[in-house]
Write an enzyme that holds these catalytic residues in place. Structure first.
Site, PDB file in Angstrom:
ATOM      1  N   ASP A   1      84.017 -16.385  51.634  1.00 48.19           N
ATOM      2  CA  ASP A   1      85.165 -17.263  51.389  1.00 48.19           C
ATOM      3  C   ASP A   1      85.002 -18.012  50.072  1.00 48.19           C
ATOM      4  O   ASP A   1      85.928 -18.112  49.263  1.00 48.19           O
ATOM      5  CB  ASP A   1      85.333 -18.265  52.534  1.00 48.19           C
ATOM      6  CG  ASP A   1      85.386 -17.589  53.892  1.00 48.19           C
ATOM      7  OD1 ASP A   1      85.627 -16.366  53.929  1.00 48.19           O
ATOM      8  OD2 ASP A   1      85.179 -18.266  54.907  1.00 48.19           O
TER       9      ASP A   1
ATOM     10  N   THR B   1      80.587  -8.999  58.093  1.00 47.58           N
ATOM     11  CA  THR B   1      79.578  -8.204  57.377  1.00 47.58           C
ATOM     12  C   THR B   1      78.846  -9.038  56.335  1.00 47.58           C
ATOM     13  O   THR B   1      77.739  -8.686  55.942  1.00 47.58           O
ATOM     14  CB  THR B   1      80.246  -7.016  56.658  1.00 47.58           C
ATOM     15  OG1 THR B   1      81.403  -7.503  55.967  1.00 47.58           O
ATOM     16  CG2 THR B   1      80.663  -5.931  57.629  1.00 47.58           C
TER      17      THR B   1
ATOM     18  N   GLY C   1      92.723 -19.578  59.565  1.00 50.36           N
ATOM     19  CA  GLY C   1      91.708 -18.600  59.179  1.00 50.36           C
ATOM     20  C   GLY C   1      91.868 -18.148  57.743  1.00 50.36           C
ATOM     21  O   GLY C   1      91.477 -17.033  57.382  1.00 50.36           O
ATOM     22  N   LEU C   2      92.430 -19.000  56.889  1.00 50.24           N
ATOM     23  CA  LEU C   2      92.688 -18.611  55.496  1.00 50.24           C
ATOM     24  C   LEU C   2      91.825 -19.420  54.521  1.00 50.24           C
ATOM     25  O   LEU C   2      92.137 -19.541  53.333  1.00 50.24           O
ATOM     26  CB  LEU C   2      94.189 -18.769  55.172  1.00 50.24           C
ATOM     27  CG  LEU C   2      95.107 -17.933  56.080  1.00 50.24           C
ATOM     28  CD1 LEU C   2      96.576 -18.230  55.775  1.00 50.24           C
ATOM     29  CD2 LEU C   2      94.820 -16.437  55.945  1.00 50.24           C
ATOM     30  N   SER C   3      90.740 -19.991  55.042  1.00 51.29           N
ATOM     31  CA  SER C   3      89.712 -20.637  54.208  1.00 51.29           C
ATOM     32  C   SER C   3      90.199 -21.828  53.401  1.00 51.29           C
ATOM     33  O   SER C   3      89.864 -21.978  52.230  1.00 51.29           O
ATOM     34  CB  SER C   3      89.054 -19.621  53.262  1.00 51.29           C
ATOM     35  OG  SER C   3      88.319 -18.719  54.004  1.00 51.29           O
TER      36      SER C   3
ATOM     37  N   SER D   1      89.007 -24.622  53.867  1.00 55.01           N
ATOM     38  CA  SER D   1      87.806 -25.421  53.589  1.00 55.01           C
ATOM     39  C   SER D   1      87.051 -24.883  52.377  1.00 55.01           C
ATOM     40  O   SER D   1      86.566 -25.672  51.549  1.00 55.01           O
ATOM     41  CB  SER D   1      86.904 -25.508  54.817  1.00 55.01           C
ATOM     42  OG  SER D   1      86.691 -24.253  55.367  1.00 55.01           O
TER      43      SER D   1
END
Ligand code: GLA
Length: 389
Positions: free
Chosen positions: A174, A38, A126-128, A130
């Protein structure tokens, strides 16, 4: 976070001792509770920062060179603030290069620095990790340059670095939560205005359980950019009937229902996901405010089904983790979290049931995929900051 004493001695081993010792900065990874895909539609998201993240030990230099050593990868790189590199290398250093150049050109002139980087967010989960790397590095470089950190500007710089130096047209979620989170709270973000509201997590007996498929998110970049383009197509197709809409954020559930004939498949399903997910995110935030965990959990499951069937960014491993979790007593809801195609799920679980839920999910997942999932429990960490060294 790693032992900072350890980090200081590694810094000194690489870069030598300083008369004014180095300083240390930390930024967290994140898990998104709800509001998936979103953010780049100007919509709403409700992420939580983790206690895990990236630590950068930093000391200024008298030139405009940045030397950076990754402790975890045992790799060193050097870059020149006056000369952007030749382009994407596909390596971790792209994030450093990206955030340094964008902060330097858009926010505040930087000075060179020696940086030691170390992190404990699992990569590819998938836990950011970066975004944590970008925010910790940007926070460190701005602080060494004597600037006051504007957290929203720093988050925007991180997003721009991803677009320009990494090649993912990511949204703002993120970086914004890594920069702005409050401990013990989720962050409701309006991704159009960038207004944020800390929504306290229930202090009591409900835990946020993150479960890692240990499947690296394959296809993520190309499919991500395709979804973004499909959403833009949806806005163009609806624009005639709904003049003035700028993004799918502006399409209500009623307006969507009246105009489905304008949307061919799969655009119709992509738009339906975004429109319903925006509504779910706002009502989940309200339910969280009043402590209605059953309602939050129900919105998790609805979100997952929408991502699975309409947005088509899930995968068999994520679906299995959700199905295994929601079948256990004490689980209020579960869904995939982050971009998808691998990565992790997030579940709301009664504290008293945590051990039994993890054991059942581990057994079920291992017997189907031959791999143990990874688990972590969070209570909501704080955003980027300087830490004691
Ligand atoms: C990735 C992106 C975010 C967001 C999510 C999906 O994590 O970096 O901006 O779009 O996917 O919600």
């Amino acid at each position: 976070m790693r032992d900072t004493v350890d980090a200081r001695s590694h810094f000194e081993a690489h870069f030598g001792r300083r008369s004014h010792g180095p300083r240390a900065f930390f930024a967290p990874g994140r898990v998104n509770l709800i509001g998936e895909h979103t953010d780049y539609n100007d919509g709403f998201v409700l992420p939580v920062a983790l206690e895990l993240g990236v630590t950068v030990v930093a000391a200024p230099r008298d030139d405009r060179t940045i030397r950076v050593h990754s402790l975890d990868l045992d790799q060193t790189a050097e870059l020149d603030l006056d000369r952007p590199g030749a382009g994407r290398t596909g390596r971790w250093v792209d994030y450093i290069e990206g955030i340094a150049h964008i902060v330097d050109s858009r926010i505040h002139t930087l000075r060179g620095a020696d940086l030691l980087v170390t992190g404990d967010v699992p990569h590819g989960a998938g836990l950011s990790s970066s975004a944590a790397l970008e925010m910790a590095t940007g926070f460190a470089l701005l602080s060494l340059a004597g600037a006051t950190v504007d957290r929203v500007a720093l988050a925007l710089a991180g997003q721009a670095a991803e677009h320009t130096f990494v090649g993912t047209r990511c949204g703002i979620m993120d970086q914004l939560v890594s920069a702005c989170a409050r401990a013990g709270a989720a962050l409701l973000v309006d991704c159009r205005s960038l207004a944020t509201e800390a929504v306290p997590l229930p202090a009591g007996p409900v835990a946020i359980l993150v479960t890692d498929t240990r499947k690296k998110h394959a296809l993520a970049t190309s499919e991500y950019n395709t979804r973004r383009a499909e959403c833009e197509r949806g806005v163009a197709l609806l624009g005639g009937a709904l003049p003035g809409i700028r993004a799918l954020r502006d399409v209500t559930e009623e307006a969507f229902a009246e105009n489905t004939s304008l949307l061919p498949d799969p655009i119709l399903r992509r738009v339906r996901h975004v429109v319903t997910e925006n509504a779910r995110t706002q009502s989940a935030a309200q339910a969280l405010r009043r402590g209605d965990i059953a309602a939050v959990g129900a919105s998790f499951v609805a979100s997952h089904r929408s991502l699975q069937h309409d947005y088509e960014v899930s995968c068999p491993e994520l679906d299995a983790l959700v199905d295994l979790a929601v079948a256990q007593p004490g689980v209020h809801g579960a869904r995939m979290t982050g971009g998808g195609f691998g990565g992790s799920t997030v579940s709301l679980v009664d504290e008293s049931a945590l051990d039994a839920v993890m054991a059942a999910v581990r057994d079920g997942y291992r017997s189907r995929f031959g791999v143990e999932p990874g688990f972590l429990v969070t209570r909501g960490g704080a955003g980027a900051r300087e830490i004691e060294l």
